[in-house]
Design a protein around this motif. Structure first.
Motif, mmCIF file in Angstrom:
data_model
loop_
_atom_site.group_PDB
_atom_site.id
_atom_site.type_symbol
_atom_site.label_atom_id
_atom_site.label_comp_id
_atom_site.label_asym_id
_atom_site.label_seq_id
_atom_site.Cartn_x
_atom_site.Cartn_y
_atom_site.Cartn_z
ATOM 1 N N SER A 67 0.827 -1.213 0.000
ATOM 2 C CA SER A 67 0.000 0.000 0.000
ATOM 3 C C SER A 67 0.856 1.255 0.000
ATOM 4 O O SER A 67 0.491 2.269 -0.604
ATOM 5 C CB SER A 67 -0.946 0.004 1.202
ATOM 6 O OG SER A 67 -0.217 0.088 2.401
ATOM 7 N N VAL A 68 2.026 1.228 0.634
ATOM 8 C CA VAL A 68 2.937 2.378 0.624
ATOM 9 C C VAL A 68 3.501 2.563 -0.785
ATOM 10 O O VAL A 68 3.592 3.694 -1.291
ATOM 11 C CB VAL A 68 4.071 2.197 1.650
ATOM 12 C CG1 VAL A 68 5.182 3.213 1.447
ATOM 13 C CG2 VAL A 68 3.519 2.289 3.070
ATOM 14 N N LEU A 69 3.855 1.474 -1.456
ATOM 15 C CA LEU A 69 4.409 1.571 -2.810
ATOM 16 C C LEU A 69 3.353 2.068 -3.801
ATOM 17 O O LEU A 69 3.690 2.796 -4.756
ATOM 18 C CB LEU A 69 4.961 0.215 -3.258
ATOM 19 C CG LEU A 69 6.226 -0.253 -2.526
ATOM 20 C CD1 LEU A 69 6.622 -1.645 -3.012
ATOM 21 C CD2 LEU A 69 7.359 0.731 -2.730
ATOM 22 N N VAL A 70 2.110 1.727 -3.602
ATOM 23 C CA VAL A 70 1.053 2.186 -4.489
ATOM 24 C C VAL A 70 0.782 3.672 -4.259
ATOM 25 O O VAL A 70 0.541 4.431 -5.207
ATOM 26 C CB VAL A 70 -0.252 1.363 -4.280
ATOM 27 C CG1 VAL A 70 -1.425 2.008 -4.974
ATOM 28 C CG2 VAL A 70 -0.036 -0.057 -4.741
ATOM 29 N N ALA A 71 0.866 4.114 -2.998
ATOM 30 C CA ALA A 71 0.587 5.519 -2.676
ATOM 31 C C ALA A 71 1.705 6.459 -3.133
ATOM 32 O O ALA A 71 1.458 7.599 -3.466
ATOM 33 C CB ALA A 71 0.361 5.665 -1.169
ATOM 34 N N VAL A 72 2.923 5.988 -3.146
ATOM 35 C CA VAL A 72 4.065 6.830 -3.538
ATOM 36 C C VAL A 72 4.344 6.587 -5.018
ATOM 37 O O VAL A 72 4.699 5.480 -5.422
ATOM 38 C CB VAL A 72 5.317 6.484 -2.691
ATOM 39 C CG1 VAL A 72 6.515 7.280 -3.167
ATOM 40 C CG2 VAL A 72 5.040 6.700 -1.219
ATOM 41 N N PRO A 73 4.210 7.657 -5.845
ATOM 42 C CA PRO A 73 4.458 7.486 -7.299
ATOM 43 C C PRO A 73 5.910 7.387 -7.653
ATOM 44 O O PRO A 73 6.841 7.694 -7.186
ATOM 45 C CB PRO A 73 3.832 8.717 -7.924
ATOM 46 C CG PRO A 73 3.513 9.672 -6.847
ATOM 47 C CD PRO A 73 3.659 8.947 -5.547
#
Length: 73
Positions: A67-73
């Motif tokens: 979820s952190v990787l998806v939120a950070v472009p």
């Protein structure tokens, strides 16, 4: 001590006592074996439990990282 030519006399109460002692010894050995088996099973169960806990923690951390990787472009 017995005299030469005299046989040792064994009475019924003495034989019963010996038989009872033997039965108690057999029961004690059996209980010890069963306790050892229970301890082994508990150790295996504990290993499985910790493996499950670590697996759940790894899954939660993986989802958090995803979820952190998806939120950070």
């Amino acid at each position: 001590m017995t005299e030469p030519g005299m046989e040792r006399f064994e009475c019924a109460p003495g034989l019963r006592l010996q038989a009872h002692e033997r039965v108690v010894e057999i029961q004690h050995d059996h209980i010890i074996r069963r306790l050892d088996r229970v301890e082994e099973m508990m150790e295996r169960l504990e290993k499985r439990l910790w493996l499950t806990v670590y697996g759940i923690v790894a899954m939660i951390l993986g989802e958090a990282l995803q979820s952190v990787l998806v939120a950070v472009p």
